[in-house]
Design a protein around this motif. Structure first.
Motif, PDB file in Angstrom:
ATOM      1  N   MET A 297      60.869  96.250  28.337  1.00 51.02           N
ATOM      2  CA  MET A 297      62.153  96.789  29.110  1.00 51.02           C
ATOM      3  C   MET A 297      61.877  97.258  30.281  1.00 51.02           C
ATOM      4  O   MET A 297      62.351  97.115  31.483  1.00 51.02           O
ATOM      5  CB  MET A 297      62.945  97.891  28.004  1.00 51.02           C
ATOM      6  N   GLU A 328      63.646  98.775  17.965  1.00 61.47           N
ATOM      7  CA  GLU A 328      64.656  98.719  19.028  1.00 61.47           C
ATOM      8  C   GLU A 328      64.781 100.173  19.552  1.00 61.47           C
ATOM      9  O   GLU A 328      64.752 100.411  20.796  1.00 61.47           O
ATOM     10  CB  GLU A 328      65.598  97.832  18.986  1.00 61.47           C
ATOM     11  N   ASN A 409      68.405  92.571  25.443  1.00 60.19           N
ATOM     12  CA  ASN A 409      67.083  92.645  24.708  1.00 60.19           C
ATOM     13  C   ASN A 409      67.051  91.630  23.682  1.00 60.19           C
ATOM     14  O   ASN A 409      67.805  91.183  23.178  1.00 60.19           O
ATOM     15  CB  ASN A 409      66.906  93.794  24.085  1.00 60.19           C
ATOM     16  N   ASN A 417      58.740  89.220  23.510  1.00 66.33           N
ATOM     17  CA  ASN A 417      59.904  90.062  23.930  1.00 66.33           C
ATOM     18  C   ASN A 417      60.340  89.534  25.383  1.00 66.33           C
ATOM     19  O   ASN A 417      59.279  89.394  26.179  1.00 66.33           O
ATOM     20  CB  ASN A 417      59.310  91.450  23.950  1.00 66.33           C
ATOM     21  N   CYS A 419      63.447  90.739  28.255  1.00 65.77           N
ATOM     22  CA  CYS A 419      64.692  91.555  28.529  1.00 65.77           C
ATOM     23  C   CYS A 419      65.115  91.069  29.754  1.00 65.77           C
ATOM     24  O   CYS A 419      64.470  90.763  30.514  1.00 65.77           O
ATOM     25  CB  CYS A 419      64.483  93.059  28.730  1.00 65.77           C
TER      26      CYS A 419
END
Lengths: 426, 392
Positions: A297, A328, A409, A417, A419
């Motif tokens: 993030m 999360e 996300n 991962n 974002c």
């Protein structure tokens, strides 16, 4: 190129000029947004195949798109075709069969499926003791070449590239449940590099078939709350017990802002930033300290050149598995600090289920629709708040509120991962 | 003129039927008389080039990790470890934390016994569909899924070797290998990455893989013949198990940490077409013109990605009048990692200043002072690519 067509780092600003979406709620932006903001669930009892012997019997299947011989790549291709058509039409770019940029396509891994495997086995003429040697022999004797073509890993993207006339070799992406976001990231990077002014980024998934369902089920990843089907996906609720498999697709036409302005295209939103960070802790579980999610993030915000204070809404990965939602929240609460309990964070998956490799693309589109319409789609089935997750998940009812910047996300098996930061047109 | 954003190969991990590591491959490819390493017994009439026996403990120390993986992942994770070793970054947590990764991958192995049991049980079952559900539920190993997902080679490399920058997996046979390297190069060139692990893995010793390509009528089923001969007799591929990863690095980053580069990727091109007559040749011609414009062709060889099928490719390559080697003669054709592996072999040859020995009668002996290699990829179905490898 005017100054404002470059971002703070001197890179081309990347905008969205066309979107297409298809989920179990229907086809097209209009229908999907109407149902999504009405809090409608697209989850239903599976009718595509008999569900006897299965623990999970519901999914967000797309049953209104016909294919001649059902398989994940066949239906994925059809869905992708429809959403790409919608996106290109809205963008009004190129000419029919001549899209002026590359294709980045997220799709599920391709494999021969049981109907086809059974058809090959049937051709052996044997009714028992069938081995792979028998299959190999009959593959030599009988023509199964359409299966070869269908189950190449490259054929879905190749067929779409041929149909829509995209430029260059298409890239078919698999980063598990982050695939759709990775496809968008690839497009953003290609435009920033100056390789192209335009890119077609799509995610598509149609893998609700017995083996795929059973595989997730064996990993205890799926919701088993089958009755009523609409209650199965319950992100952030204390009684959540897994995600719901779902099908769908999303496509976006990305374009440098300079290119879009020059041709007078309507700009739907800005793709401000992409972040990724992989996790080497475990094949299916996030690092318990949440560092990769937090780092991902942070990377996205840094790429966008904004701070957490600049984000108005979080489009959650929000699968509804106990593990995902907990991790999360750890990421969000670490990054947003005391604001974490107030910033709205909702999960589209509560209504459309988890569209797996398509999710990142579909949810990027819903994020932009939220900005465009000043409405946040809710997290439905939020009946029992989880005290461990004190968040504002926009419970059960759509909220009218203007937002200008969203972080979306996507987290997947294999430590994936990604974002995305999306914003209102500048 | 060297620049800071030049793309250097600073590590190579290669495993195939010829052995493990670059030196073993150099030795095998220059042996007195090249003889193909083939398994002609296991899969009926379908021969494959089998992977050399790997001492897994050396690159995948935890037995739990080994058990969780299926062979295609072990081959790839092993090759990735070799590449990190060769680049001198294995175990360097600070560097690996920002090492990006692009993997070209297909999917993983099935449980062949379970498949066979199910196929055998369904015809006699009262309700075959429900029987299928029941048998899959009771017989599939839960963790097998993690050995099958395309992105779980990358996932295993993250877990085993700690490569945890970006992680992207591209699917799509030969073209996926080309695009993985192309995007890796683009990211180094534009400064968004300094250090990248790129490559892939392919296990040819799988009945489901052979079934797939046999359905496509693209396998060579007669006694061993080299590629040129096969192309003259209708064509056909002999598949080979290969794992190959390259560590790519910007010149500035390599210099700063004192890494010894093997070779440089001076350019890379890719495209597609629908294989209408002449279309793939036109792509390859454009790529050649873009990459070879300023080359001294007296110092240049072709490392061809020829798979054994296709009629235009040999005509195009012969027309270039350059020394050619087709490594699939020795390694077998390996789809996704074939292009990375051919880049590795090209880098190996350029770094030694000489081309390896001919692998078939159609390949001429040459004693040119090798400075450049053009590595071609001509997908057996789709995708055309080419890269230029030069000295550092």
């Amino acid at each position: 190129m005017s100054r404002s067509d470059l971002d703070a780092r001197g890179r081309p600003v990347v905008v969205v000029t066309g979107m297409g979406v298809l989920t179990s709620l229907g086809q097209g932006q209009f229908d999907n947004w109407r149902e999504l903001t009405a809090g409608t669930s697209g989850i239903r009892r599976i009718t595509r195949f008999p569900v006897g012997g299965l623990k999970t019997t519901v999914a967000g299947t797309v049953d209104f798109v016909a294919v001649e011989e059902v398989s994940a790549p066949a239906l994925s291709e059809k869905i992708a075709h429809r959403v790409i058509e919608e996106a290109i039409a809205q963008s009004a770019i190129g000419t029919v069969g001549n899209f002026p940029g590359p294709l980045f396509l997220a799709l599920p891994p391709v494999e021969l499926e049981w109907p086809q495997r059974r058809a090959i086995a049937a051709a052996t003429g044997k009714n028992e003791s069938i081995t792979y040697d028998d299959l190999l022999r009959v593959a030599t004797a009988v023509d199964f070449s359409p299966y070869y073509r269908r189950f190449l890993f490259g054929s879905v993207a190749e067929n779409l590239a041929e149909t829509f006339g995209t430029k260059g070799s298409p890239i078919a992406i698999s980063t598990a449940c982050a695939s759709g976001a990775t496809a968008i990231q690839q497009g953003v990077e290609a435009i920033r590099r100056g390789e192209t002014a335009v890119a077609l980024c799509a995610g598509t998934d149609a893998s609700v078939n017995p083996e795929s369902l059973i595989r997730f089920s064996l990993l205890s990843a799926l919701s088993t709350r089958n009755d009523p089907p609409s209650s199965a996906a319950r992100p952030f609720s204390k009684d959540r017990n897994g995600f719901v498999m779902a099908e769908g697709g999303g496509a976006l036409v990305l374009e440098s802002q300079a290119h879009a302005r020059a041709r007078g295209a309507k700009i739907l939103g800005v793709l401000e930033g992409c972040g990724e960070k992989s996790d080497g802790f475990h094949r299916t579980r996030s690092s318990p300290d949440g560092k990769p999610i937090i780092g991902c993030m942070r990377n996205a915000l840094a790429d966008a050149g904004v701070t957490p204070e600049g984000v108005d809404y979080i489009n959650a990965h929000g699968t509804g598995t106990p593990e995902n939602d907990k991790m999360e929240w750890l990421g969000v609460s670490t990054l947003f600090g005391e604001r974490a309990e107030r910033i709205p964070i909702s999960s589209n998956k509560s209504m459309i289920g988890h569209t797996l490799t398509a999710a990142g693309a579909i949810e990027a589109i819903f994020s932009l629709l939220a900005i465009q319409n000043g409405r946040l789609p809710p997290t439905i089935n939020y009946d029992t708040p989880d005290p461990a997750l004190p968040l504002d998940c926009v419970p059960n009812v759509t909220r009218d509120v203007q937002v200008t910047r969203v972080i979306s996300n996507s987290f997947g098996f294999g430590g994936q991962n990604v974002c995305l930061v999306l914003a209102a047109p500048g | 003129m060297p620049t800071e954003r030049d793309i250097l190969i600073t590590g190579i991990g290669l495993v195939s039927c010829l052995g493990e590591g670059v030196d073993a491959h150099w030795k095998a490819l220059n042996g007195a008389a090249f003889a193909p390493t083939l398994d002609t017994e296991t899969f009926l009439s379908l021969a494959v080039h089998p992977i050399v026996k790997l001492e897994l403990d050396r690159q995948i120390p935890k037995r739990g990790d080994q058990r969780t993986m299926e062979p295609w992942q072990r081959i790839g994770t092993y090759a990735a470890g070799l590449a990190l070793d060769s680049a001198g970054i294995k175990g360097n947590a600070e560097l690996l934390d920002r090492t990006d990764m692009i993997v070209a991958a297909g999917g993983g192995e099935r449980d062949y016994a379970v498949d066979a049991a199910i196929l055998s049980a369904l015809p006699g079952a009262a309700d075959p569909d429900v029987k299928l559900n029941e048998m899959l539920t009771s017989d599939l190993r839960p963790t097998l899924f993690l050995a099958q997902l395309s992105n779980l080679l990358a996932g295993n490399i993250s877990v085993v070797h700690g490569v945890v920058g970006a992680s992207r997996t591209f699917m799509g046979e030969e073209a996926a290998g080309v695009e993985a390297v192309r995007i890796a190069c683009a990211r180094i060139a534009d400064g968004t990455s300094d250090l990248l692990l790129v490559g892939g893995s392919f296990n040819a010793e799988r009945p489901d893989i052979l079934l797939h390509y046999e359905m496509g009528r693209v396998l060579w089923k007669q006694p061993y013949a080299p590629i040129a001969e096969r192309l003259g007799a209708g064509g056909g591929m002999l598949l080979g198990s290969v794992g190959c990863f390259l560590v790519l690095e910007s010149r500035a980053h390599a210099a700063q940490r004192g890494a010894a580069p093997v070779a440089r990727i001076a350019g890379i091109q890719s495209d597609r077409c629908n294989r209408a007559p002449g279309a793939a040749t036109a792509n390859a011609q454009r790529q050649f013109e873009a990459l070879a414009a300023n080359l001294n062709l007296q110092e240049t060889a072709i490392i061809s990605g020829a798979s054994g099928v296709g009629v235009e490719e040999p005509i195009f390559l012969q027309g270039l009048n350059l020394p050619i080697r087709s490594p699939a003669n020795a390694l077998g054709h390996s789809l996704e990692p074939s292009f990375p592996a051919n880049l590795a072999l090209a880098a190996m040859a350029v770094s030694r200043g000489k081309l390896f020995a001919p692998l078939e009668a159609a390949e001429a002996v040459t004693d040119i002072k090798l400075k450049n290699a053009l590595v071609t990829a001509w997908g057996h179905w789709r995708g055309e690519g080419m890269a230029l490898i030069t000295a550092t």
